[in-house]
Design a protein around this motif. Structure first.
Motif, PDB file in Angstrom:
ATOM      1  N   MET A   1     121.766  62.226  91.693  1.00 26.16           N
ATOM      2  CA  MET A   1     121.825  61.553  90.378  1.00 26.16           C
ATOM      3  C   MET A   1     123.132  61.916  89.667  1.00 26.16           C
ATOM      4  O   MET A   1     123.539  63.072  89.682  1.00 26.16           O
ATOM      5  CB  MET A   1     120.613  62.018  89.544  1.00 26.16           C
ATOM      6  N   SER A   2     123.762  60.911  89.033  1.00 22.97           N
ATOM      7  CA  SER A   2     124.982  61.163  88.267  1.00 22.97           C
ATOM      8  C   SER A   2     124.670  62.094  87.107  1.00 22.97           C
ATOM      9  O   SER A   2     123.614  62.021  86.495  1.00 22.97           O
ATOM     10  CB  SER A   2     125.505  59.828  87.718  1.00 22.97           C
ATOM     11  N   ARG A   3     125.590  62.978  86.850  1.00 21.10           N
ATOM     12  CA  ARG A   3     125.388  63.875  85.707  1.00 21.10           C
ATOM     13  C   ARG A   3     126.344  63.502  84.578  1.00 21.10           C
ATOM     14  O   ARG A   3     126.816  64.367  83.857  1.00 21.10           O
ATOM     15  CB  ARG A   3     125.548  65.327  86.148  1.00 21.10           C
ATOM     16  N   LYS A   4     126.584  62.204  84.433  1.00 19.89           N
ATOM     17  CA  LYS A   4     127.497  61.753  83.372  1.00 19.89           C
ATOM     18  C   LYS A   4     126.712  61.324  82.133  1.00 19.89           C
ATOM     19  O   LYS A   4     125.717  60.596  82.245  1.00 19.89           O
ATOM     20  CB  LYS A   4     128.337  60.569  83.868  1.00 19.89           C
ATOM     21  N   ILE A   5     127.176  61.794  80.969  1.00 22.30           N
ATOM     22  CA  ILE A   5     126.586  61.315  79.718  1.00 22.30           C
ATOM     23  C   ILE A   5     127.705  60.870  78.781  1.00 22.30           C
ATOM     24  O   ILE A   5     128.823  61.376  78.860  1.00 22.30           O
ATOM     25  CB  ILE A   5     125.718  62.372  79.000  1.00 22.30           C
ATOM     26  N   THR A   6     127.364  59.941  77.918  1.00 27.89           N
ATOM     27  CA  THR A   6     128.317  59.518  76.882  1.00 27.89           C
ATOM     28  C   THR A   6     127.837  60.100  75.558  1.00 27.89           C
ATOM     29  O   THR A   6     126.683  59.897  75.157  1.00 27.89           O
ATOM     30  CB  THR A   6     128.397  57.978  76.832  1.00 27.89           C
ATOM     31  N   VAL A   7     128.737  60.868  74.932  1.00 28.24           N
ATOM     32  CA  VAL A   7     128.361  61.533  73.680  1.00 28.24           C
ATOM     33  C   VAL A   7     129.231  61.004  72.541  1.00 28.24           C
ATOM     34  O   VAL A   7     130.386  60.640  72.748  1.00 28.24           O
ATOM     35  CB  VAL A   7     128.492  63.071  73.773  1.00 28.24           C
ATOM     36  N   ALA A   8     128.644  61.005  71.348  1.00 29.71           N
ATOM     37  CA  ALA A   8     129.398  60.593  70.154  1.00 29.71           C
ATOM     38  C   ALA A   8     129.318  61.687  69.103  1.00 29.71           C
ATOM     39  O   ALA A   8     128.290  62.346  68.953  1.00 29.71           O
ATOM     40  CB  ALA A   8     128.825  59.299  69.586  1.00 29.71           C
ATOM     41  N   GLY A   9     130.416  61.879  68.412  1.00 31.29           N
ATOM     42  CA  GLY A   9     130.410  62.704  67.210  1.00 31.29           C
ATOM     43  C   GLY A   9     130.525  61.753  66.030  1.00 31.29           C
ATOM     44  O   GLY A   9     131.402  60.882  66.019  1.00 31.29           O
ATOM     45  N   ALA A  10     129.622  61.885  65.054  1.00 35.17           N
ATOM     46  CA  ALA A  10     129.656  60.994  63.883  1.00 35.17           C
ATOM     47  C   ALA A  10     130.141  61.817  62.692  1.00 35.17           C
ATOM     48  O   ALA A  10     129.347  62.438  61.980  1.00 35.17           O
ATOM     49  CB  ALA A  10     128.287  60.400  63.618  1.00 35.17           C
ATOM     50  N   GLN A  11     131.474  61.835  62.544  1.00 30.76           N
ATOM     51  CA  GLN A  11     132.031  62.549  61.391  1.00 30.76           C
ATOM     52  C   GLN A  11     131.627  61.814  60.109  1.00 30.76           C
ATOM     53  O   GLN A  11     131.578  60.587  60.083  1.00 30.76           O
ATOM     54  CB  GLN A  11     133.553  62.588  61.511  1.00 30.76           C
ATOM     55  N   LEU A  12     131.334  62.595  59.088  1.00 28.21           N
ATOM     56  CA  LEU A  12     131.001  62.007  57.788  1.00 28.21           C
ATOM     57  C   LEU A  12     132.126  62.238  56.799  1.00 28.21           C
ATOM     58  O   LEU A  12     132.689  63.336  56.767  1.00 28.21           O
ATOM     59  CB  LEU A  12     129.737  62.649  57.215  1.00 28.21           C
ATOM     60  N   GLY A  13     132.420  61.223  56.016  1.00 32.94           N
ATOM     61  CA  GLY A  13     133.256  61.432  54.842  1.00 32.94           C
ATOM     62  C   GLY A  13     132.443  62.200  53.812  1.00 32.94           C
ATOM     63  O   GLY A  13     131.308  62.605  54.074  1.00 32.94           O
ATOM     64  N   PRO A  14     133.004  62.403  52.634  1.00 32.60           N
ATOM     65  CA  PRO A  14     132.318  63.221  51.643  1.00 32.60           C
ATOM     66  C   PRO A  14     130.973  62.637  51.210  1.00 32.60           C
ATOM     67  O   PRO A  14     130.777  61.419  51.241  1.00 32.60           O
ATOM     68  CB  PRO A  14     133.298  63.219  50.467  1.00 32.60           C
ATOM     69  N   ILE A  15     130.058  63.532  50.820  1.00 36.12           N
ATOM     70  CA  ILE A  15     128.811  63.121  50.168  1.00 36.12           C
ATOM     71  C   ILE A  15     128.850  63.736  48.770  1.00 36.12           C
ATOM     72  O   ILE A  15     128.825  64.965  48.636  1.00 36.12           O
ATOM     73  CB  ILE A  15     127.565  63.637  50.940  1.00 36.12           C
ATOM     74  N   GLN A  16     128.978  62.905  47.762  1.00 35.84           N
ATOM     75  CA  GLN A  16     129.079  63.444  46.404  1.00 35.84           C
ATOM     76  C   GLN A  16     127.715  63.945  45.938  1.00 35.84           C
ATOM     77  O   GLN A  16     126.670  63.519  46.441  1.00 35.84           O
ATOM     78  CB  GLN A  16     129.631  62.372  45.442  1.00 35.84           C
ATOM     79  N   LYS A  17     127.777  64.870  44.963  1.00 39.28           N
ATOM     80  CA  LYS A  17     126.551  65.514  44.474  1.00 39.28           C
ATOM     81  C   LYS A  17     125.504  64.489  44.035  1.00 39.28           C
ATOM     82  O   LYS A  17     124.299  64.672  44.229  1.00 39.28           O
ATOM     83  CB  LYS A  17     126.934  66.426  43.296  1.00 39.28           C
ATOM     84  N   ALA A  18     125.995  63.393  43.443  1.00 40.30           N
ATOM     85  CA  ALA A  18     125.068  62.402  42.877  1.00 40.30           C
ATOM     86  C   ALA A  18     124.507  61.446  43.937  1.00 40.30           C
ATOM     87  O   ALA A  18     123.610  60.646  43.642  1.00 40.30           O
ATOM     88  CB  ALA A  18     125.790  61.610  41.798  1.00 40.30           C
TER      89      ALA A  18
END
Ligand code: CDT
Length: 333
Positions: free
Chosen positions: A1-18
């Motif tokens: 079996m292939s041991r390949k995976i596709t991964v994503a990083g979901a960077q977030l911009g700022p989340i303001q306090k409100a």
């Protein structure tokens, strides 16, 4: 079996306090959908991904701060994320403030707060939970700082160790998954505990201010990113694993956090890097077979580690200066 995976990083911009949880979860679902469209089987969100980085706000009585934490996952507010994971058949990692009623180390049942991350299988089941061990910053209000960093006030030290779980990811079959949270990435001991469990994929989120208020002298701006990358690349190389390291970035409540999220391979090479300090996806194809080379050669731990020489690592916390050598002393003082 292939041991390949596709991964994503979901960077977030700022989340303001409100900004409300509903709005944030909407952003996360959009990123998750984008990750799915780009073929990712796993998406990694940052540390404390549901709120602003609230440890910058001083709160005299921590009991007044419970609204920053999650007492259940999923909750009404976070359910759309779990629904989207099922819809897109994608696993996800997310960091959040956790509030839990459980016995402390003395056996006393009480309310406890942790800086936590979970990996959630596409079915919506939580596969792995980790609570941040290396809490930076301070416990009390520090009048010298322009911006507080009160993680030691808001959270207890994580009590789950550095667990690794072997769980199915995409088409690759079981993958050895571990986690670190933000400041943990700077501590080689944390990576090595994961490496000793043959971790293959380390997921980690961070919120890192782009200036160092503790620096006595000047710490150049670009070195903040450099130190983050250096730590992650070394951790991946020395423990023969992939790393997905994802920022919450941009100017949040007037405070700048750097981005530069990366995906790193077991050679310590950066496979993908974010170019904005906003909501942004990075994606890479990871062949988990590549973990074998380091694990079976230079970092074959069974063959080469010398635990008899590492005593200080467990016996000592702070560093101790040696006695000064003087002419006439023996070698090593
Ligand atoms: N969130 C977090 O752990 N941030 C730290 C910086 C703390 S500065 C007092 C980090 O190591 O990135």
């Amino acid at each position: 079996m292939s041991r390949k995976i596709t991964v994503a990083g979901a960077q977030l911009g700022p989340i303001q306090k409100a900004e409300g949880r509903d709005e944030v979860v909407g952003r996360l679902v959009r990123l998750m959908e984008g990750a799915h469209r780009r073929g990712a089987e796993v998406v990694v969100f940052p540390e404390l991904a549901l709120t602003t980085f609230f440890p910058r706000w001083y709160e005299e009585d921590i009991n007044n701060a419970d609204h920053w934490y999650e007492s259940a996952l999923p909750s009404n507010a976070t359910a759309p994320l779990f629904d989207a994971a099922r819809r897109f058949n994608i696993g996800f990692h997310i960091g959040y403030g956790e509030i839990v009623h459980e016995p402390d180390e003395g056996g006393v049942q009480r309310k406890r707060h942790f800086n936590t991350a979970v990996y959630v299988h596409p079915t919506g089941e939580v596969v792995l939970k980790y609570r941040k061990v290396h809490l930076p910053g301070h416990r009390d209000f520090d009048p010298k700082r322009k911006v507080q960093h009160l993680e030691k006030r808001y959270f207890e030290v994580g009590n789950l160790g550095f667990p690794v779980v072997r769980a199915p990811v995409g088409q690759a079959g079981p993958v050895n998954i571990g986690m670190l949270i933000c400041n943990d990435r700077r501590w080689p001991e944390a990576w090595r505990v994961l490496g000793l469990q043959q971790v293959e994929l380390v997921m980690l989120g961070y919120n890192t201010p782009s200036t160092n208020q503790d620096a006595q002298g000047f710490e150049a701006h670009h070195l903040r990113v450099e130190h983050s990358h250096l730590s992650i690349r070394a951790g991946c190389y020395q423990n023969a694993c992939f790393g997905v390291a994802v920022a919450k970035a941009g100017t949040e409540d007037g405070c700048e956090l750097f981005g530069n999220s990366i995906i790193v391979n077991p050679q310590g090479q950066i496979m993908a890097e974010a170019v904005t300090w906003d909501d942004e996806l990075i994606v890479a194809d990871c062949d988990l077979e590549q973990c074998e080379l380091g694990r079976n050669s230079i970092f074959n731990f069974a063959a080469h580690r010398r635990t008899e020489a590492y005593g200080r690592i467990l016996e000592q916390t702070g560093s101790v200066a040696p006695d000064e050598w003087k002419p006439g002393d023996k070698p090593n003082g």
